[in-house]
Write an enzyme that holds these catalytic residues in place. Structure first.
Site, short mmCIF file in Angstrom:
data_model
loop_
_atom_site.label_atom_id
_atom_site.label_comp_id
_atom_site.label_asym_id
_atom_site.label_seq_id
_atom_site.Cartn_x
_atom_site.Cartn_y
_atom_site.Cartn_z
N ALA A 124 26.26 28.97 -9.42
CA ALA A 124 26.37 29.07 -7.96
C ALA A 124 24.99 29.24 -7.33
O ALA A 124 24.46 30.35 -7.23
CB ALA A 124 27.29 30.24 -7.60
N ASP A 240 16.47 21.06 -14.34
CA ASP A 240 15.76 20.01 -15.11
C ASP A 240 16.66 19.53 -16.26
O ASP A 240 16.83 18.34 -16.48
CB ASP A 240 14.45 20.56 -15.70
N GLU A 363 23.31 18.26 -8.42
CA GLU A 363 22.15 18.60 -9.26
C GLU A 363 20.87 17.94 -8.74
O GLU A 363 19.99 17.54 -9.50
CB GLU A 363 22.43 18.34 -10.73
#
Ligand code: CAA
Length: 381
Positions: A124, A240, A363
């Site tokens: 979150a 990443d 993302e």
């Protein structure tokens, strides 16, 4: 870089392909139609060791590498992108930061059940007013005695409605900007945690996401992940790795579009022959196949660099940027190949088209990937 997969990598790919073909694919249309969380497939992924692929065995994982993870993600997502993202969030966004930043006690208490699939996790970071600008967190964490008291709202939290544990980001010192962000491991049953209605989404409809409301949630110091003010680095370095997972998911969707298009083009006839014999269709299939291979090479390179403990943030962003674009193009061209049949729910292509879109958003949007890549370039990376 070695282009020959190891025995372990091949074994994971084969297991994932069999699972995806035999158990996931037959249910994919129904999962999408019913907006259903595929609990039984999540249980099977736990049994197969797919929920903590790169976590060492001593912490409940499969002890494999990130190349294996990317290969498995592609296979599962080829069958069902919703099932793929449930897997990727648990692996990349939950297990990975607890493994890298957690204390030994946190790894024993949380990582072991998460990596073995006894518990499911969510991540979150995003908020109603902090998506791309992740440092603009408004959720507060205030130290009161020995505890932290957390208030705020998180948005679009994948796995939120079905998660047992959350890797949560909060702002403990607004004036410090990104240096005022602190991460916590939050059990979702903690008093004051409320999960909103599941989002009604364009695609990946079997992946449940929602808001999470935090109302005077009290956590002890033992729940802090990393250091006070170190949360932004936890989040960024985790993303990443997450981007490798989403690149592999996009690859799976693109492959679904190609394989379904090829099969359709070989049986659908126009002007006296299968459409696969018309050059207009051949060119589309050839471009799709070429772009998918290029996306796979970028994705596996990023995974390989992560395994080799070399910098991989730029390469992961490139992989996600390119693979998500390839997935969207492949699904769009797939619909064109299917013609009218591509536009109706009786065939899978419109699902691939809807599922592909999110890979350009979560993302880190494609625009954010470009910022990340450009940032590395400007630093000579
Ligand atoms: N690893 C470690 N540290 C990093 C880092 C990384 N990859 N990237 C940046 N940092 C550090 C920097 O070194 C810097 O630290 P110092 O101050 O000590 O030098 C600090 O973080 C701030 O860096 P920036 O100035 O570059 O930060 P920024 O505020 O300009 O933001 C950004 C950079 C790339 C735009 C970032 O905000 C970003 O990635 N945004 C996108 C967020 C995102 O991907 N959200 C997805 C939500 S999760 C999700 O989608 C899950 C799901 O549902 C499936």
């Amino acid at each position: 870089m070695n282009f020959t997969p190891t025995e372990d990598q091949l074994a994971v790919q084969t297991t994932a392909r069999e699972f995806a073909t035999n158990e996931v694919l037959p249910k994919a249309a129904e999962i999408d139609r019913e907006h259903r969380h595929p609990a039984e497939l999540v249980k099977r992924m736990a049994e197969l060791g797919f929920l903590g692929i790169a976590v060492p065995e001593e912490y409940g994982g499969s002890g494999l590498d990130h190349v294996s993870y990317a290969l498995a993600m592609e296979e599962v997502s080829r069958a069902c992108a919703s099932t793929g993202v449930i897997m990727s969030v648990n692996n990349s966004l939950v297990c990975d930061p607890i493994y890298r930043f957690g204390s030994e006690a946190q790894k024993r208490e949380w990582l072991t059940p998460l990596a073995s699939g006894k518990l499911l996790g969510c991540f979150a970071l995003s908020e109603p007013e902090a998506g791309s600008d992740a440092a603009a967190q408004k959720t507060t964490a205030e130290k009161q005695g020995d505890d932290w008291v957390i208030n705020g709202t998180k948005n679009w939290i994948t796995n939120g409605p079905v998660a047992d544990v959350c890797v949560l980001f909060t702002m403990n010192d607004k004036a410090a900007g990104h240096k005022g962000i602190t991460a916590f491991i939050l059990p979702m049953k903690t008093k004051g945690v409320r999960v909103g209605q599941a989002d009604d989404k364009l695609g990946i409809r079997g992946s449940k996401s929602s808001q999470i409301f935090l109302d005077d949630v009290r956590l002890s110091e033992a729940h802090m992940l990393g250091t006070v003010g170190g949360g932004f680095k936890v989040a960024m370095s985790t993303l990443d790795g997450g981007r490798i997972g989403i690149a592999a998911q996009a690859l799976g969707i693109a492959r679904a579009a190609l394989e379904d298009s090829l099969a359709y083009a070989q049986q659908r006839r126009t002007f006296g022959k299968p459409i696969a014999q018309h050059q207009a269709i051949q060119f589309k299939l050839a471009d799709m196949a070429t772009e998918i291979d290029a996306a796979r090479l970028l994705t596996l390179r990023a995974a390989y660099l992560k395994d080799a403990k070399q910098p991989y943030g730029k390469e992961a962003a490139m992989a996600k940027l390119f693979a998500s674009d390839v997935a969207n193009k492949a699904a769009r061209e797939g619909i064109q190949i299917f013609g009218g049949n591509g536009y109706v729910t009786e065939y899978p292509m419109e699902r691939h088209f809807r599922d592909a879109k999110i890979t350009e958003i979560y993302e880190g949007t494609s625009e954010i990937q470009r910022l990340v890549i450009a940032g590395h370039l400007s630093k000579g990376g």
